[in-house]
Design a protein around this motif. Structure first.
Motif, PDB file in Angstrom:
ATOM      1  N   VAL A  79      33.032  92.517  95.728  1.00 56.93           N
ATOM      2  CA  VAL A  79      34.046  92.246  96.745  1.00 56.93           C
ATOM      3  C   VAL A  79      34.487  90.795  96.628  1.00 56.93           C
ATOM      4  CG1 VAL A  79      34.535  92.100  99.222  1.00 56.93           C
ATOM      5  CG2 VAL A  79      33.118  93.964  98.351  1.00 56.93           C
ATOM      6  N   LEU A  80      35.781  90.591  96.463  1.00 56.79           N
ATOM      7  CA  LEU A  80      36.382  89.259  96.508  1.00 56.79           C
ATOM      8  C   LEU A  80      37.060  89.102  97.864  1.00 56.79           C
ATOM      9  CD1 LEU A  80      37.643  86.582  95.338  1.00 56.79           C
ATOM     10  CD2 LEU A  80      39.560  88.026  94.579  1.00 56.79           C
ATOM     11  N   SER A  81      36.797  87.988  98.532  1.00 54.03           N
ATOM     12  CA  SER A  81      37.464  87.725  99.809  1.00 54.03           C
ATOM     13  C   SER A  81      38.353  86.502  99.690  1.00 54.03           C
ATOM     14  CB  SER A  81      36.437  87.519 100.920  1.00 54.03           C
ATOM     15  OG  SER A  81      35.718  88.704 101.158  1.00 54.03           O
ATOM     16  N   GLN A 115      38.257  95.076  97.205  1.00 56.14           N
ATOM     17  CA  GLN A 115      37.178  95.851  96.605  1.00 56.14           C
ATOM     18  C   GLN A 115      37.482  96.089  95.128  1.00 56.14           C
ATOM     19  OE1 GLN A 115      37.296  99.319  99.077  1.00 56.14           O
ATOM     20  NE2 GLN A 115      37.313  98.064 100.924  1.00 56.14           N
ATOM     21  N   ILE A 116      36.525  95.776  94.281  1.00 53.95           N
ATOM     22  CA  ILE A 116      36.675  95.952  92.838  1.00 53.95           C
ATOM     23  C   ILE A 116      35.517  96.820  92.366  1.00 53.95           C
ATOM     24  CG2 ILE A 116      36.801  94.780  90.602  1.00 53.95           C
ATOM     25  CD1 ILE A 116      37.723  92.267  92.180  1.00 53.95           C
ATOM     26  N   SER A 117      35.811  98.023  91.885  1.00 52.36           N
ATOM     27  CA  SER A 117      34.744  98.958  91.520  1.00 52.36           C
ATOM     28  C   SER A 117      33.933  98.464  90.334  1.00 52.36           C
ATOM     29  CB  SER A 117      35.332 100.338  91.217  1.00 52.36           C
ATOM     30  OG  SER A 117      36.281 100.257  90.160  1.00 52.36           O
ATOM     31  N   ALA A 118      34.585  97.782  89.389  1.00 54.45           N
ATOM     32  CA  ALA A 118      33.899  97.203  88.231  1.00 54.45           C
ATOM     33  C   ALA A 118      34.866  96.257  87.540  1.00 54.45           C
ATOM     34  CB  ALA A 118      33.429  98.288  87.259  1.00 54.45           C
ATOM     35  N   LEU A 119      34.305  95.229  86.921  1.00 54.98           N
ATOM     36  CA  LEU A 119      35.108  94.273  86.163  1.00 54.98           C
ATOM     37  C   LEU A 119      34.422  94.077  84.817  1.00 54.98           C
ATOM     38  CD1 LEU A 119      37.623  92.460  86.386  1.00 54.98           C
ATOM     39  CD2 LEU A 119      36.123  90.627  87.208  1.00 54.98           C
ATOM     40  N   ALA A 120      35.093  94.499  83.754  1.00 56.80           N
ATOM     41  CA  ALA A 120      34.497  94.463  82.423  1.00 56.80           C
ATOM     42  C   ALA A 120      34.212  93.041  81.968  1.00 56.80           C
ATOM     43  CB  ALA A 120      35.428  95.154  81.426  1.00 56.80           C
TER      44      ALA A 120
END
Length: 234
Positions: A79-81, A115-120
């Motif tokens: 999670v980035l806020s 919300q970011i499910s995944a970041l390669a």
């Protein structure tokens, strides 16, 4: 669902449509501090533009908040806020959700969580941030990043100021520099404090600012609010 549980856990700890918008100046991680722990191979950081422009009439501005995984493996859900303080009010982050007013940290002028499910590994995502800036005051912005399934702070940039020591009240807009405390037009610059960055982390070996300094950046506030509501049955 991880969104609800994770966001609530993040609030207890501290505080997707993604748009790749381009800024006229390079991004900077100035004022950024890694969290105390992170999964092996995961190393995230954020960037803000080193310069933005504020319309002197509407006080509106836009900027890009970017998150990058500099590690060797993909992140889990994170999670980035994006939180504004003081004269800087965050009014929208495209593709993200607002934190309810009652759940924002003290002094926050707008807060959104992404919300970011995944970041390669090696990948980045950029989010377009809309804001207003009261040029008669001083404003800051903060970008904390947490695991989406726990209470781990991975990274926090800020609260870092945008501002200028050379106001341009008669121009169409005022350029603001990252890491500079704003000096409103008409104020005596010589009497102002040095435009250095505020401390964004505790001394080595201590907790990062979000945990030790009392700035509870509510990255998961909306999630906590959601978990308090019982889901409807159809």
């Amino acid at each position: 669902m991880y969104v609800k549980a994770a966001a609530g856990a993040v609030l207890a700890l501290l505080l997707t449509t993604t748009v790749a918008a381009a800024d006229p100046t390079p991004g900077s991680s100035q004022g950024g501090t890694p969290g105390p722990s992170a999964p092996a191979g995961v190393k995230v950081s954020t960037e803000l533009p080193s310069k933005i422009s504020v319309d002197n009439t509407s006080e509106a501005t836009t900027l890009t908040a970017r998150i990058t995984n500099n590690g060797s493996k993909a992140t889990p859900a994170i999670v980035l806020s994006v939180v504004g303080f003081g004269a800087l009010k965050v009014t929208d982050v495209k593709g993200c959700s607002p934190v309810p007013t009652t759940r924002r940290p003290k002094g926050a002028n707008g807060a959104y969580y992404c919300q970011i499910s995944a970041l390669a590994a090696g990948a980045s995502k950029a989010f377009t941030v809309s804001a207003t800036y009261d040029l008669q005051g001083k404003g800051q912005i903060c970008l904390p990043v947490t695991l989406g399934t726990g209470e781990t702070l991975l990274w926090q940039q800020g609260p870092v100021p945008f501002g200028t020591t050379r106001p341009t009240p008669n121009a169409p807009d005022t350029p603001l520099l990252l890491g500079t405390n704003n000096v409103p037009a008409g104020q005596d610059v010589s009497a102002s404090p040095s435009p250095d960055l505020p401390s964004t982390g505790a001394p080595e070996g201590a907790l990062p600012l979000a945990l030790a300094g009392g700035l509870l950046l509510a990255a998961g506030a909306a999630g906590l609010w959601l978990t308090a509501r019982k889901p409807r049955r159809h």
